[in-house]
Design a protein around this motif. Sequence first.
Motif, mmCIF file in Angstrom:
data_model
loop_
_atom_site.group_PDB
_atom_site.id
_atom_site.type_symbol
_atom_site.label_atom_id
_atom_site.label_comp_id
_atom_site.label_asym_id
_atom_site.label_seq_id
_atom_site.Cartn_x
_atom_site.Cartn_y
_atom_site.Cartn_z
ATOM 1 N N ALA A 132 0.890 -1.716 0.019
ATOM 2 C CA ALA A 132 -0.073 -0.085 0.004
ATOM 3 C C ALA A 132 0.994 1.024 -0.076
ATOM 4 C CB ALA A 132 -1.118 -0.248 1.217
ATOM 5 N N TYR A 133 1.858 0.924 -0.266
ATOM 6 C CA TYR A 133 2.936 2.480 -0.242
ATOM 7 C C TYR A 133 2.521 3.311 -1.500
ATOM 8 C CZ TYR A 133 5.957 -0.995 1.432
ATOM 9 O OH TYR A 133 6.729 -2.091 2.291
ATOM 10 N N GLY A 134 2.829 4.081 -1.131
ATOM 11 C CA GLY A 134 2.505 5.968 -1.510
ATOM 12 C C GLY A 134 1.107 5.820 -1.942
ATOM 13 N N THR A 135 0.732 6.528 -0.127
ATOM 14 C CA THR A 135 -0.960 6.914 -0.285
ATOM 15 C C THR A 135 -1.158 8.572 0.441
ATOM 16 O OG1 THR A 135 -0.651 6.717 2.509
ATOM 17 C CG2 THR A 135 -1.169 4.784 1.090
ATOM 18 N N ALA A 136 0.279 8.929 0.012
ATOM 19 C CA ALA A 136 -0.240 10.768 0.897
ATOM 20 C C ALA A 136 1.438 11.409 0.060
ATOM 21 C CB ALA A 136 0.471 11.015 2.291
ATOM 22 N N THR A 137 1.277 12.096 -1.056
ATOM 23 C CA THR A 137 1.353 13.272 -1.859
ATOM 24 C C THR A 137 2.229 14.444 -1.424
ATOM 25 O OG1 THR A 137 0.297 12.671 -3.800
ATOM 26 C CG2 THR A 137 2.304 14.983 -3.949
ATOM 27 N N PRO A 138 4.035 14.622 -1.093
ATOM 28 C CA PRO A 138 4.635 15.791 -0.017
ATOM 29 C C PRO A 138 4.206 16.981 -1.115
ATOM 30 C CG PRO A 138 6.138 14.297 -0.478
ATOM 31 C CD PRO A 138 4.709 13.484 -0.910
ATOM 32 N N SER A 139 4.811 18.041 0.196
ATOM 33 C CA SER A 139 4.734 18.875 -0.868
ATOM 34 C C SER A 139 5.777 19.673 -1.270
ATOM 35 C CB SER A 139 4.004 20.773 0.340
ATOM 36 O OG SER A 139 5.137 20.620 1.032
ATOM 37 N N ARG A 140 7.200 18.407 -0.650
ATOM 38 C CA ARG A 140 8.806 19.262 -0.787
ATOM 39 C C ARG A 140 8.975 17.403 -1.755
ATOM 40 N NH1 ARG A 140 11.123 19.796 5.449
ATOM 41 N NH2 ARG A 140 10.121 21.681 5.291
ATOM 42 N N LYS A 141 10.413 18.170 -2.829
ATOM 43 C CA LYS A 141 11.120 16.783 -2.838
ATOM 44 C C LYS A 141 11.592 15.261 -1.934
ATOM 45 C CE LYS A 141 13.225 19.708 -6.901
ATOM 46 N NZ LYS A 141 14.211 19.388 -7.404
ATOM 47 N N SER A 142 11.353 14.814 -2.838
ATOM 48 C CA SER A 142 11.595 13.394 -1.834
ATOM 49 C C SER A 142 12.068 13.482 -0.731
ATOM 50 C CB SER A 142 12.830 12.307 -2.450
ATOM 51 O OG SER A 142 13.953 12.451 -2.655
ATOM 52 N N LEU A 143 12.071 13.088 0.613
ATOM 53 C CA LEU A 143 12.461 12.422 1.712
ATOM 54 C C LEU A 143 13.506 11.621 1.420
ATOM 55 C CD1 LEU A 143 11.748 13.653 5.166
ATOM 56 C CD2 LEU A 143 10.391 11.796 4.971
ATOM 57 N N ARG A 144 14.555 12.240 2.374
ATOM 58 C CA ARG A 144 15.934 11.289 2.839
ATOM 59 C C ARG A 144 16.223 11.352 3.947
ATOM 60 N NH1 ARG A 144 19.075 10.132 -1.958
ATOM 61 N NH2 ARG A 144 19.558 8.328 -0.311
ATOM 62 N N ILE A 145 15.427 9.909 4.510
ATOM 63 C CA ILE A 145 15.978 9.738 5.833
ATOM 64 C C ILE A 145 16.440 8.250 5.914
ATOM 65 C CG2 ILE A 145 13.405 8.461 6.294
ATOM 66 C CD1 ILE A 145 12.996 9.266 8.893
ATOM 67 N N ALA A 146 17.409 8.736 7.521
ATOM 68 C CA ALA A 146 19.122 7.633 8.036
ATOM 69 C C ALA A 146 17.396 7.015 9.083
ATOM 70 C CB ALA A 146 20.215 8.385 8.589
ATOM 71 N N ILE A 147 17.257 6.197 9.107
ATOM 72 C CA ILE A 147 17.021 5.167 10.228
ATOM 73 C C ILE A 147 18.202 4.319 10.987
ATOM 74 C CG2 ILE A 147 15.513 3.631 11.790
ATOM 75 C CD1 ILE A 147 13.683 4.031 8.711
ATOM 76 N N ILE A 148 18.588 4.460 12.418
ATOM 77 C CA ILE A 148 19.328 4.348 12.939
ATOM 78 C C ILE A 148 18.927 3.301 14.017
ATOM 79 C CG2 ILE A 148 21.250 4.841 14.805
ATOM 80 C CD1 ILE A 148 21.243 7.286 13.478
ATOM 81 N N GLY A 149 19.250 1.926 13.465
ATOM 82 C CA GLY A 149 18.555 0.530 14.223
ATOM 83 C C GLY A 149 17.601 -0.495 13.496
ATOM 84 N N SER A 150 18.025 -2.026 13.475
ATOM 85 C CA SER A 150 17.338 -2.304 12.969
ATOM 86 C C SER A 150 16.205 -3.782 13.357
ATOM 87 C CB SER A 150 18.126 -3.171 11.663
ATOM 88 O OG SER A 150 18.910 -4.140 11.800
ATOM 89 N N ALA A 161 16.566 21.580 3.856
ATOM 90 C CA ALA A 161 17.020 21.601 2.429
ATOM 91 C C ALA A 161 16.247 21.043 1.772
ATOM 92 C CB ALA A 161 18.065 20.494 1.958
ATOM 93 N N ARG A 162 16.164 21.658 0.327
ATOM 94 C CA ARG A 162 14.367 21.766 -1.031
ATOM 95 C C ARG A 162 15.531 20.380 -1.658
ATOM 96 N NH1 ARG A 162 9.954 24.060 0.973
ATOM 97 N NH2 ARG A 162 10.569 25.337 2.939
ATOM 98 N N GLY A 163 16.762 19.960 -1.756
ATOM 99 C CA GLY A 163 16.508 19.156 -2.890
ATOM 100 C C GLY A 163 17.629 20.011 -4.300
ATOM 101 N N GLU A 164 17.730 21.149 -3.592
ATOM 102 C CA GLU A 164 18.476 21.909 -5.116
ATOM 103 C C GLU A 164 20.098 21.844 -4.944
ATOM 104 O OE1 GLU A 164 16.743 23.268 -2.466
ATOM 105 O OE2 GLU A 164 14.823 24.173 -3.685
ATOM 106 N N ASP A 165 20.403 21.297 -3.924
ATOM 107 C CA ASP A 165 21.890 21.271 -3.543
ATOM 108 C C ASP A 165 22.569 19.981 -4.307
ATOM 109 O OD1 ASP A 165 24.757 22.519 -1.650
ATOM 110 O OD2 ASP A 165 25.034 21.189 -3.086
ATOM 111 N N LYS A 166 22.863 19.716 -5.262
ATOM 112 C CA LYS A 166 22.909 18.575 -5.560
ATOM 113 C C LYS A 166 24.121 18.055 -4.799
ATOM 114 C CE LYS A 166 20.938 18.436 -9.759
ATOM 115 N NZ LYS A 166 20.007 17.552 -9.543
ATOM 116 N N ARG A 167 25.130 18.662 -4.059
ATOM 117 C CA ARG A 167 25.632 17.885 -3.179
ATOM 118 C C ARG A 167 25.146 17.404 -2.098
ATOM 119 N NH1 ARG A 167 29.517 23.295 -3.142
ATOM 120 N NH2 ARG A 167 26.955 24.177 -2.763
ATOM 121 N N THR A 168 24.136 17.779 -1.560
ATOM 122 C CA THR A 168 23.594 17.265 -0.110
ATOM 123 C C THR A 168 22.835 16.649 -0.595
ATOM 124 O OG1 THR A 168 22.298 19.456 -0.173
ATOM 125 C CG2 THR A 168 24.650 18.827 1.022
#
Length: 559
Positions: free
Chosen positions: A75-93, A495-502
């Motif tokens: 069921a992935y993809g149920t919401a449309t964010p107002s920004r570009k893609s969210l990059r998130i680090a999850i620490i712990g599996s 960050a909103r994705g404009e800087d490709k270095r980040t």
Amino acid sequence: MHLTLHKTMITKRVLSSPYVCASCTKRIAAHSSLVARANGISQPRGYRSFATNSSQPLKATSNSATRFLSTQRNAYGTATPSRKSLRIAIIGSGPAGFYTAHRLLQKVQDAVIDMYEQLPVPYGLVRFGVAPDHPEVKNCQYTFEEVAQSPRFNYIGNVRVGHDIELPKMKPHYDAMLFSYGADEDRRLGVPGEDLKGVFSARAFVGWYNGLPQFQNLQPDLQSGEHAVVVGQGNVALDVARILLAPLDHLRKTDITEQAIQALSESRIKHVRVVGRRGPLQVAFTVKEARELMKIPSVAFHPIDRSFYPAEIKKLPRVQKRTAEVLLKGSTATPEEVERSWTLDFLRAPASMNAGEGSHHLASMTFKKQQFLPGADPVDPSARVQATDEEITVPASLAFRSVGYKSTALPGLTDLGVPFDSNLGIIPNDIHGRVISPDVGPGSLTAGHVPGLYCAGWVKRGPTGVIASTMQDAFTSADVIAHDWENNAKFLNDARGEDKRTRMGWDGIKAEVEAKGVRPLSWADWKRIDKAERDRGEKKGKEREKFASVAEMLKALDS
């Protein structure tokens, strides 16, 4: 009921915390709820749910998470964010990390998740903390496996965040970080003799028989005597008792390590005391755990004093009533019929651990008898006790402290503005999972929070609850991340994705990690280790035989 108590405890703890400014307290209180609809618990007045994809009511059973999530798959993809893609680090599996990832992949259609794990293998306490004879509790791994198949999920194993890569160096590459790395330190009793030979933490013992690499050199001495004592009366305490007493033929069919089987086959332990400071109506173990021990044909339970209970058991709250019925009914075997037995001792607090004459090995334990405070209701789960002058000493050649765990701070947390609470063993948060900072003033919806930093699981709420409650807690954290993202709250670097270095995620830091000689592992690498363990287990007639060291895990990838 334990969920209700936990919710109240955490709410009071956070609202009284020095990390919550006075102007934020009212808003946090209005939004406080930890496990939203679990067991039909109602929300506090003024609560606003962040879920746009609300969950169904959840029964807190070992398989409830799996049953619930089976209705949510793909069921992935149920919401449309107002920004570009969210990059998130999850620490712990562990469960907290994976359930948060599962929910985020549903809620934010463009979320890209990098999950970091310090060991080569995933799943945390599901792999290393669940008792080997409770395989049904591990069914949540099927859901985690499905999460890992998403093209928006990336597993990075064998990388220690804070050591192999510094947290400040990760920051430029992510919009958010979620800390879900659990509790890696056990609480001590603080009594004389606690460091004698023969005294262990239950956490270390469980890790030893479950194959956790850091405890494979534990070498618990099971041959010095016949009496073992477990201090604490939670599920882990009963797990320890059951492993010490259960028939080996039963354990051999599980994924318990061969090293543990060998040691248990040579054990002289015949009696286990499970000791608690309060009474039988305040125990933390579940009725399921007690029933399992009662049903072992070759193990007897010594009856407990009926006077601990009110005259009419049926008038007790449901959970306490069911537990009382099991404890008062007792075991199928009697102490006169079998060699092995166990006891629940109540109203006793450890006073000292005593060595034998001329020895540095544990020989006995001394306890101070306790009594309920004047006016306290012995039926109340939170009833408090006080010490008396009376002491009792019991034989013990082996002892385990099972009085709780706590999380510790990752190196570099303070560099991100995270004020770790060492006393509580948590990252201060607003109950939903936003990290709280005393340096950020009030103002917007997320005032008082460190932008882009979140937590879930035991490092968020303390080491309480079962997998089902961890799931709901993780969903709460994921929902608030999605809510903040969709409502343009401030995140890391804003960050909103404009800087490709980040915002490059793992790709932005991989080279630096590898330059230190670290070997990062992918999900495909884990699956190869998984297959090798299953092949080893098949030869022994069991599900798997775990590799006992990181070196063995890595070697399996090169064979």
